[in-house]
Motif scaffolding. Structure first.
Motif, short mmCIF file in Angstrom:
data_model
loop_
_atom_site.label_atom_id
_atom_site.label_comp_id
_atom_site.label_asym_id
_atom_site.label_seq_id
_atom_site.Cartn_x
_atom_site.Cartn_y
_atom_site.Cartn_z
N GLN A 179 -11.12 8.36 6.95
CA GLN A 179 -12.01 7.58 7.83
C GLN A 179 -11.83 8.03 9.27
N GLU A 180 -10.61 8.35 9.66
CA GLU A 180 -10.37 8.83 11.03
C GLU A 180 -11.17 10.11 11.30
N GLN A 181 -11.19 11.04 10.33
CA GLN A 181 -11.95 12.28 10.51
C GLN A 181 -13.45 11.97 10.60
N ILE A 182 -13.93 11.06 9.75
CA ILE A 182 -15.34 10.66 9.79
C ILE A 182 -15.68 10.04 11.15
N ASN A 183 -14.81 9.16 11.65
CA ASN A 183 -15.05 8.51 12.94
C ASN A 183 -15.04 9.52 14.08
N GLN A 184 -14.13 10.48 14.03
CA GLN A 184 -14.07 11.51 15.08
C GLN A 184 -15.33 12.38 15.05
N PHE A 185 -15.82 12.68 13.85
CA PHE A 185 -17.04 13.46 13.74
C PHE A 185 -18.23 12.67 14.28
N ALA A 186 -18.26 11.37 13.97
CA ALA A 186 -19.33 10.51 14.50
C ALA A 186 -19.31 10.53 16.02
N ALA A 187 -18.13 10.44 16.60
CA ALA A 187 -18.02 10.45 18.06
C ALA A 187 -18.46 11.79 18.65
N ALA A 188 -18.09 12.87 17.98
CA ALA A 188 -18.44 14.21 18.48
C ALA A 188 -19.94 14.47 18.39
N LYS A 197 -20.39 2.04 -2.26
CA LYS A 197 -19.36 1.00 -2.11
C LYS A 197 -18.21 1.43 -1.19
N ALA A 198 -18.46 2.43 -0.36
CA ALA A 198 -17.48 2.92 0.61
C ALA A 198 -18.24 3.74 1.65
N THR A 199 -17.58 4.03 2.77
CA THR A 199 -18.21 4.92 3.73
C THR A 199 -18.26 6.33 3.15
N ILE A 200 -19.17 7.13 3.68
CA ILE A 200 -19.30 8.52 3.23
C ILE A 200 -19.21 9.45 4.44
N ALA A 201 -18.73 10.64 4.18
CA ALA A 201 -18.67 11.66 5.22
C ALA A 201 -20.08 12.11 5.57
N HIS A 202 -20.27 12.47 6.82
CA HIS A 202 -21.52 13.09 7.24
C HIS A 202 -21.65 14.41 6.47
N GLY A 203 -22.84 14.71 6.00
CA GLY A 203 -23.04 16.00 5.33
C GLY A 203 -22.62 17.15 6.22
N TYR A 204 -22.97 17.06 7.51
CA TYR A 204 -22.62 18.16 8.42
C TYR A 204 -21.13 18.23 8.70
N LEU A 205 -20.41 17.12 8.54
CA LEU A 205 -18.96 17.19 8.64
C LEU A 205 -18.42 18.10 7.53
N THR A 206 -18.92 17.90 6.32
CA THR A 206 -18.43 18.71 5.20
C THR A 206 -18.81 20.18 5.39
N VAL A 207 -19.97 20.44 5.96
CA VAL A 207 -20.38 21.82 6.24
C VAL A 207 -19.49 22.42 7.33
N SER A 208 -19.12 21.61 8.31
CA SER A 208 -18.29 22.13 9.41
C SER A 208 -16.90 22.55 8.94
N LEU A 209 -16.50 22.11 7.75
CA LEU A 209 -15.21 22.52 7.20
C LEU A 209 -15.23 23.92 6.59
N LEU A 210 -16.43 24.51 6.46
CA LEU A 210 -16.55 25.83 5.81
C LEU A 210 -15.60 26.88 6.38
N PRO A 211 -15.60 27.15 7.70
CA PRO A 211 -14.69 28.19 8.20
C PRO A 211 -13.21 27.89 7.92
N TYR A 212 -12.82 26.63 8.09
CA TYR A 212 -11.43 26.23 7.84
C TYR A 212 -11.05 26.48 6.38
N LEU A 213 -11.89 26.06 5.45
CA LEU A 213 -11.58 26.23 4.03
C LEU A 213 -11.69 27.70 3.60
N TRP A 214 -12.67 28.44 4.13
CA TRP A 214 -12.83 29.86 3.83
C TRP A 214 -11.58 30.63 4.25
N GLN A 215 -11.00 30.29 5.39
CA GLN A 215 -9.79 30.97 5.86
C GLN A 215 -8.58 30.67 4.99
N GLN A 216 -8.64 29.65 4.17
CA GLN A 216 -7.57 29.41 3.20
C GLN A 216 -7.70 30.33 1.99
#
Length: 155
Positions: A30-39, A60-79
């Motif tokens: 939720q912290e990551q979702i909130n930070q993305f919302a703020a950004a 029945k719960a909050t969901i991540a922004h679709g673009y938040l999950t897309v923004s993880l692409l470079p981070y996950l690709w580098q793994q």
């Protein structure tokens, strides 16, 4: 998990048509979702209001922004792949991105990637990567698509 190391255009070209690998699992908090919302100034309640989401959301719960999950692409690709001997890397394009499944808070996601093509543009590698963001425990991925990176290798 060990990642593949690529040191040249020729090594990259040799991987065309192969699955490059799978990243580590990443928990969407939720912290990551909130930070993305703020950004992004996207404070839609389905992302940031946990109490309301429990009652009103079909998830029945909050969901991540679709673009938040897309923004993880470079981070996950580098793994998955370490591209070395570079002057520069540029995120160039995303094609056919399709959101298939919402990512609820505290879900774990990972990237699965395959190298679709590499084109040599006068020493710059235009690299198309098929990507699937998997959600742990879900049959449907969060999204699928093709991302293009430009790799400027050292001489």
């Amino acid at each position: 998990m060990s990642k593949l190391t690529i040191r040249s255009l020729a090594e990259l070209e040799a991987c065309v048509g192969q699955e490059m690998g799978v990243s580590e699992l990443h928990t969407i908090t939720q912290e990551q979702i909130n930070q993305f919302a703020a950004a992004t100034l996207d404070f839609q309640w389905i992302h940031v209001d946990a109490e309301r989401a429990q009652v009103e959301s079909p998830f029945k719960a909050t969901i991540a922004h679709g673009y938040l999950t897309v923004s993880l692409l470079p981070y996950l690709w580098q793994q998955i792949v370490a591209i070395e001997n570079l002057k520069m890397q540029v995120n160039y394009e995303i094609e056919n991105l399709r959101f298939n499944q919402a990512v609820t808070v505290n879900s774990q996601v990972r990237l699965r990637a395959s190298l679709l093509s590499v084109v040599n543009l006068r020493g710059i590698a235009k690299t198309r990567v098929g990507v699937t963001l998997e959600i742990e425990g879900s049959k449907k991925p969060a999204y699928t698509g093709v991302v293009t990176f430009l790799y400027h290798f050292q001489e």
